[in-house]
Design an enzyme around this catalytic site. Structure first.
Site, PDB file in Angstrom:
ATOM      1  N   ASP A 120      -9.794  -3.712   1.639  1.00  0.00           N
ATOM      2  CA  ASP A 120      -8.831  -4.748   1.271  1.00  0.00           C
ATOM      3  C   ASP A 120      -8.578  -5.597   2.518  1.00  0.00           C
ATOM      4  OD1 ASP A 120      -6.879  -6.332   0.185  1.00  0.00           O
ATOM      5  OD2 ASP A 120      -5.434  -4.724  -0.175  1.00  0.00           O
ATOM      6  N   GLN A 160       2.441  -5.794  -0.516  1.00  0.00           N
ATOM      7  CA  GLN A 160       2.164  -6.879  -1.458  1.00  0.00           C
ATOM      8  C   GLN A 160       3.471  -7.483  -1.974  1.00  0.00           C
ATOM      9  OE1 GLN A 160      -0.635  -8.287  -2.198  1.00  0.00           O
ATOM     10  NE2 GLN A 160      -2.320  -6.827  -2.015  1.00  0.00           N
ATOM     11  N   CYS A 219      -8.204 -11.156  -1.411  1.00  0.00           N
ATOM     12  CA  CYS A 219      -7.087 -12.084  -1.623  1.00  0.00           C
ATOM     13  C   CYS A 219      -7.521 -13.540  -1.450  1.00  0.00           C
ATOM     14  CB  CYS A 219      -5.918 -11.764  -0.691  1.00  0.00           C
ATOM     15  SG  CYS A 219      -6.344 -11.816   1.069  1.00  0.00           S
ATOM     16  N   CYS A 276      14.718 -20.787  -5.358  1.00  0.00           N
ATOM     17  CA  CYS A 276      13.275 -20.830  -5.576  1.00  0.00           C
ATOM     18  C   CYS A 276      12.932 -19.918  -6.738  1.00  0.00           C
ATOM     19  CB  CYS A 276      12.538 -20.377  -4.309  1.00  0.00           C
ATOM     20  SG  CYS A 276      10.748 -20.233  -4.519  1.00  0.00           S
ATOM     21  N   CYS A 287      10.470 -27.361 -10.688  1.00  0.00           N
ATOM     22  CA  CYS A 287      11.332 -27.510  -9.519  1.00  0.00           C
ATOM     23  C   CYS A 287      11.152 -28.907  -8.934  1.00  0.00           C
ATOM     24  CB  CYS A 287      10.971 -26.448  -8.476  1.00  0.00           C
ATOM     25  SG  CYS A 287      11.918 -26.586  -6.945  1.00  0.00           S
ATOM     26  N   TYR A 296      -9.193  -1.070   6.282  1.00  0.00           N
ATOM     27  CA  TYR A 296      -8.089  -2.038   6.331  1.00  0.00           C
ATOM     28  C   TYR A 296      -6.911  -1.482   5.530  1.00  0.00           C
ATOM     29  CZ  TYR A 296     -12.100  -5.250   7.156  1.00  0.00           C
ATOM     30  OH  TYR A 296     -13.241  -5.852   7.602  1.00  0.00           O
TER      31      TYR A 296
END
Length: 397
Positions: free
Chosen positions: A320, A222, A347, A98, A16, A251
């Site tokens: 999480d 997600q 993450c 995108c 891109c 969480y």
């Protein structure tokens, strides 16, 4: 302005020309090189705890984002533009397409811009406080085919909203619901507390690991469902979920991992501080017809501390946490609760490394590490770790 996404005919790799200006991607190199870069980072940071498995790649590492946000503004010629908001310079980088986003999103955004011009709906200007449309949020599901369009406005007024909805439905019959979210103040790309459903149910549904989930405008979900299937499957397998296993899902958000565990026979308690997410979790449990899962709107650490003080326990703790990782208080509470297994879904690998050291001091040993490439073309690495209780606390480490 077109991004002019280019595709190498021999390799199929995409590039891109907006790469340096946009900031949405951090890696502009062949996918196999991206995977090797991430593998090396995971090995460097985590191999001191246990052997690190090979990162799970994405078969087609493009168009995976099921949540797409675009901000709107005017260029120097007073033409309506859309794109990415860069907080550092408080400006919009015009982006027409995108290769990370669901392919259904860009045509919808182009239609919104056209209708804004035709119906004289001005974009909101954060500097002057004038205008109407702040941004749009598009949520999609590959499994159900459902599409949600959220129009985020500065106030309740939205000129010709009925005609706008009619025109969007005609141009994009794939849209299953349209919602107006009113956000009178706040930073760009935030949502307000009030939703007005203009068409459809006000939410979409997605299927993941044999379960069905309801996604409303503000739901945490997600952004890469295909890789999420791999991530959650690794987590459930690592936990050894079977009939009657007692699980705390800390969480828990909208209940995704806990519901998958309950579907596999576990007795699950989900804990979530965010009230809206907790409400969604209850609805998702009902949607899947599960009675072996319950949700508590509470701080996870305090909840576990209360359990431990009552002499209660669990077999598996699944956590999480957000990018900041777990707090010292949470890790201490987990140590007092003393589950035999802890499944940590991370993450951010930097905070994971820090937290694994803290769990080691609580008497836990890492026995399994599985990185997953959830976010191709970025530096992000999602990781599943299994920790098993191996003895007394060790303050020396």
């Amino acid at each position: 302005m077109s991004n002019k996404i280019m595709t190498d005919k021999q390799t199929g790799e995409k590039h891109c020309r907006c790469f340096k200006r946009c900031g949405g991607c951090q890696l502009d190199e062949p996918y196999k090189d991206q995977l090797e870069r991430k593998q090396q980072k995971a090995d460097r940071m985590l191999s001191k705890f246990a052997p690190v498995n090979r990162i799970l790649p994405m078969e087609k590492p493009y168009n995976y984002r099921c949540k797409v946000q675009n901000i709107y503004g005017l260029d120097r010629s007073k033409r309506i533009i859309s794109g990415v908001y860069q907080s550092s310079g408080q400006k919009i980088v015009a982006v027409d397409d995108c290769f990370l986003e669901d392919e259904r999103a860009a045509p919808i955004v182009r239609s919104v811009k056209k209708l804004m011009k035709d119906m004289r709906i001005p974009p909101y200007d954060i500097r002057s406080g004038r205008g109407i449309l702040r941004h749009t949020l598009i949520r999609t599901s590959r499994s159900t085919g459902q599409v949600m369009l959220v129009l985020v406005t500065a106030g309740a007024m939205l000129p010709a909203k009925n005609n706008l909805v009619k025109a969007m439905r005609a141009a994009h019959p794939e849209i299953t619901t349209i919602v107006q979210n009113i956000c009178p103040d706040g930073m760009p790309l935030t949502l307000g507390e009030r939703d007005i459903v203009l068409f459809g149910k006000g939410y979409i549904e997605d299927e993941l690991c044999g379960c069905r989930f309801r996604i409303s405008p503000a739901s945490f979900y997600q952004v890469n469902p295909l890789q999420t299937e791999k991530l959650y499957s690794c987590a459930v397998e690592a936990a050894g979920i079977s009939e009657g296993v007692r699980v705390i899902d800390a969480y828990c958000g909208t209940g995704t991992i806990g519901i998958i565990c309950a579907k596999n026979g576990a007795e699950v308690t989900g804990v979530e501080l965010n009230k809206s997410a907790c409400r969604d979790a209850h609805k998702n449990a009902e949607l899947n017809g599960l009675e072996n899962i319950k949700f508590c709107n509470d701080d996870a650490g305090k909840f576990m501390q209360a359990m431990a003080s009552k002499g209660e326990g669990c077999d598996v703790l699944i956590m999480d946490p957000p990018r900041a990782g777990a707090s010292r208080e949470f890790i201490g509470c987990a140590g007092r609760l003393a589950p035999q297994k802890i499944v940590y879904v991370s993450c951010k690998i930097e905070t994971l490394e820090r937290d694994l050291k803290a769990f080691r001091r609580e008497g836990y040993k890492v026995t399994y590490i599985q990185p997953v490439d959830m976010f191709p073309h970025t530096m992000g690495i999602e990781t599943v770790c299994l920790l098993e209780r191996n003895g007394e606390k060790n303050e020396a480490h």
